[in-house]
Design an enzyme around this catalytic site. Structure first.
Site, short mmCIF file in Angstrom:
data_model
loop_
_atom_site.label_atom_id
_atom_site.label_comp_id
_atom_site.label_asym_id
_atom_site.label_seq_id
_atom_site.Cartn_x
_atom_site.Cartn_y
_atom_site.Cartn_z
N SER A 44 -56.48 80.22 -38.37
CA SER A 44 -57.69 79.54 -37.89
C SER A 44 -57.38 78.15 -37.37
CB SER A 44 -58.71 79.47 -39.03
OG SER A 44 -58.14 78.89 -40.17
N GLU A 73 -59.08 74.23 -36.47
CA GLU A 73 -60.20 73.31 -36.72
C GLU A 73 -60.38 72.35 -35.55
OE1 GLU A 73 -60.66 71.69 -40.71
OE2 GLU A 73 -60.96 69.71 -39.83
N ALA A 81 -69.85 63.05 -42.08
CA ALA A 81 -70.42 62.96 -43.44
C ALA A 81 -71.79 62.30 -43.45
CB ALA A 81 -69.46 62.21 -44.36
N GLY A 88 -68.56 65.44 -48.38
CA GLY A 88 -68.41 64.32 -47.46
C GLY A 88 -67.96 63.09 -48.22
N ASP A 89 -67.33 62.17 -47.50
CA ASP A 89 -66.86 60.92 -48.14
C ASP A 89 -68.03 59.98 -48.34
OD1 ASP A 89 -64.16 61.44 -48.43
OD2 ASP A 89 -63.72 60.87 -46.36
N TYR A 131 -57.68 70.39 -52.87
CA TYR A 131 -56.79 69.23 -52.73
C TYR A 131 -55.54 69.41 -53.58
CZ TYR A 131 -61.12 67.53 -50.82
OH TYR A 131 -62.25 67.42 -50.03
N HIS A 188 -58.02 65.19 -55.21
CA HIS A 188 -58.91 64.38 -54.37
C HIS A 188 -58.73 62.91 -54.79
CE1 HIS A 188 -62.70 62.53 -53.05
NE2 HIS A 188 -62.70 63.47 -52.12
N LYS A 194 -67.08 74.60 -58.43
CA LYS A 194 -67.68 74.91 -57.12
C LYS A 194 -67.28 76.30 -56.64
CE LYS A 194 -64.63 72.16 -54.12
NZ LYS A 194 -64.51 71.07 -53.18
N GLN A 250 -56.73 70.49 -48.14
CA GLN A 250 -56.42 69.24 -47.44
C GLN A 250 -55.00 69.36 -46.91
OE1 GLN A 250 -57.09 66.84 -45.62
NE2 GLN A 250 -58.43 65.78 -47.07
N GLN A 288 -51.46 57.46 -36.48
CA GLN A 288 -52.70 58.14 -36.85
C GLN A 288 -52.52 58.94 -38.16
OE1 GLN A 288 -53.47 61.57 -34.39
NE2 GLN A 288 -55.58 60.94 -34.08
N PHE A 334 -54.54 58.78 -41.75
CA PHE A 334 -55.21 59.95 -42.35
C PHE A 334 -54.65 60.22 -43.75
CE2 PHE A 334 -56.07 62.41 -38.11
CZ PHE A 334 -57.07 61.52 -37.82
#
Ligand code: FAD
Length: 292
Positions: A15, A17, A51, A108-109, A147, A151, A167, A178, A214, A218
């Site tokens: 896949s 993104e 987010a 979301g952050d 993660y 996280h 979850k 991640q 970059q 990240f």
């Protein structure tokens, strides 16, 4: 096609993104990329969500356009921190209406500059998963984030696994990780998950490095470790973008080869709306990928 169903059948998933562009030029670039990557017959593609809710319309438009104009399965990312439960339901009803069947349920952050952030609807991704299941039954196949290095808000891996399990048990069919650059983090994470009876497919998220500055930013934000040997190689060619990309692609190929020999359920490539690096990686590993 529901992604959970596909993975349950044991079909290897590939896949890509994308993020929703801000400008018409960015959108042209994205749709060129979609066309180029379509040749690889992806199992699905996904579109990120801001987010703060800022990309609500853009994400929806890009999801709908890919869904209508290509034969690709699209998964919409949805973050819950900035929306009330009613707004979330409205967004999901909109997706159901146009036939989108896959949602990546995210928190979301939390904005760093707001000391007492006011959660409007859900405080954690688990509550979003619950909302989707309660209101929409099994209409959506639900994915969640994971993660391998923990996280950034998790104090330790026990904490990480405890809330990841919650979850997943709320109704997630699969998870996407991640980005990570050391496969051992992923293998150890899987082992912990299996011990905790977390048995959904956990697809590794692969970030091809094409821009060192970059990627450093990240990685810092999401807590991913860039191995020192790779940092040194990239630092030596930092001012030569083509060299950086070459090293990044070679690294990702080796990373994917190792993951394949360890039996991963698929790959999710973070494309940043560009196709070149992902195409090169895919072509290099395609003979190792199980029949799809
Ligand atoms: P959660 O699962 O809710 O976890 C967040 C933190 O809270 C973790 O530390 C967890 O351990 C902890 N926690 C969970 N439940 C509890 C509880 N009951 N009590 C105390 N602590 C708890 N962001 C975007 O804005 N848009 C995107 O499109 C997007 N796509 C992503 C795709 C992938 C594959 C990944 C891996 C991340 C993505 N993100 C995206 C980033 C994500 O939104 C952030 O990492 C966010 O900070 C956490 O989201 P989550 O869904 O993992 O949160």
């Amino acid at each position: 096609m529901k992604i959970g169903k596909l993975l349950k059948k044991g079909i290897f998933s590939v896949s890509f993104e994308f993020f929703p562009p801000k400008t018409p030029e960015g959108e042209d670039q994205l749709f060129r990329t979609v066309e180029e990557l379509r040749e690889l017959n992806p199992s699905f593609v996904s579109v990120t969500y801001g987010a703060g809710g800022s990309t609500r319309d853009r994400t929806r438009r890009v999801v709908e356009k890919i869904h209508r104009e290509t034969n690709l399965t699209v998964m919409a990312h949805l973050t819950c921190i900035a929306h009330s439960k009613e707004e979330i339901e409205q967004i999901l009803r909109g997706y159901r209406k146009i036939g989108i069947e896959n949602i990546l349920a995210l928190r979301g952050d939390i904005p760093k500059d707001v000391s007492d952030f006011n959660f409007k609807g859900c405080s954690y991704a688990k509550e979003l998963v619950e909302l989707i299941k309660n209101k929409f039954g099994d209409y959506f196949s639900v994915g969640v984030a994971s993660y391998p290095e923990g996280h950034p808000e998790s104090p330790n891996m026990e904490w990480e696994i405890k809330f990841f399990k919650e979850k997943v048990y709320a109704g997630a069919d699969f998870s996407i990780t991640q980005m990570f650059f050391e496969n051992d983090f992923y293998y150890r994470f899987l082992e912990r998950c299996r011990k905790a009876q977390i048995n959904i497919p956990i697809i590794p998220g692969i970030m091809p490095i094409t821009n060192f500055k970059q990627i450093k930013k990240f990685a810092l934000m999401c807590g991913a470790t860039i191995p020192q040997r790779l940092v040194e190689k990239l630092e030596a060619v930092e001012s030569k973008p083509e060299e950086v990309e070459k090293i990044g692609v070679e690294f990702a190929i080796k990373q994917c080869e190792d993951l394949l020999t360890n039996g991963v359920p698929g790959f999710h490539f973070y494309t940043l709306n560009k196709s070149k690096a992902t195409l090169k990686i895919y072509k290099a590993i395609k003979n190792l990928i199980p029949t799809r």
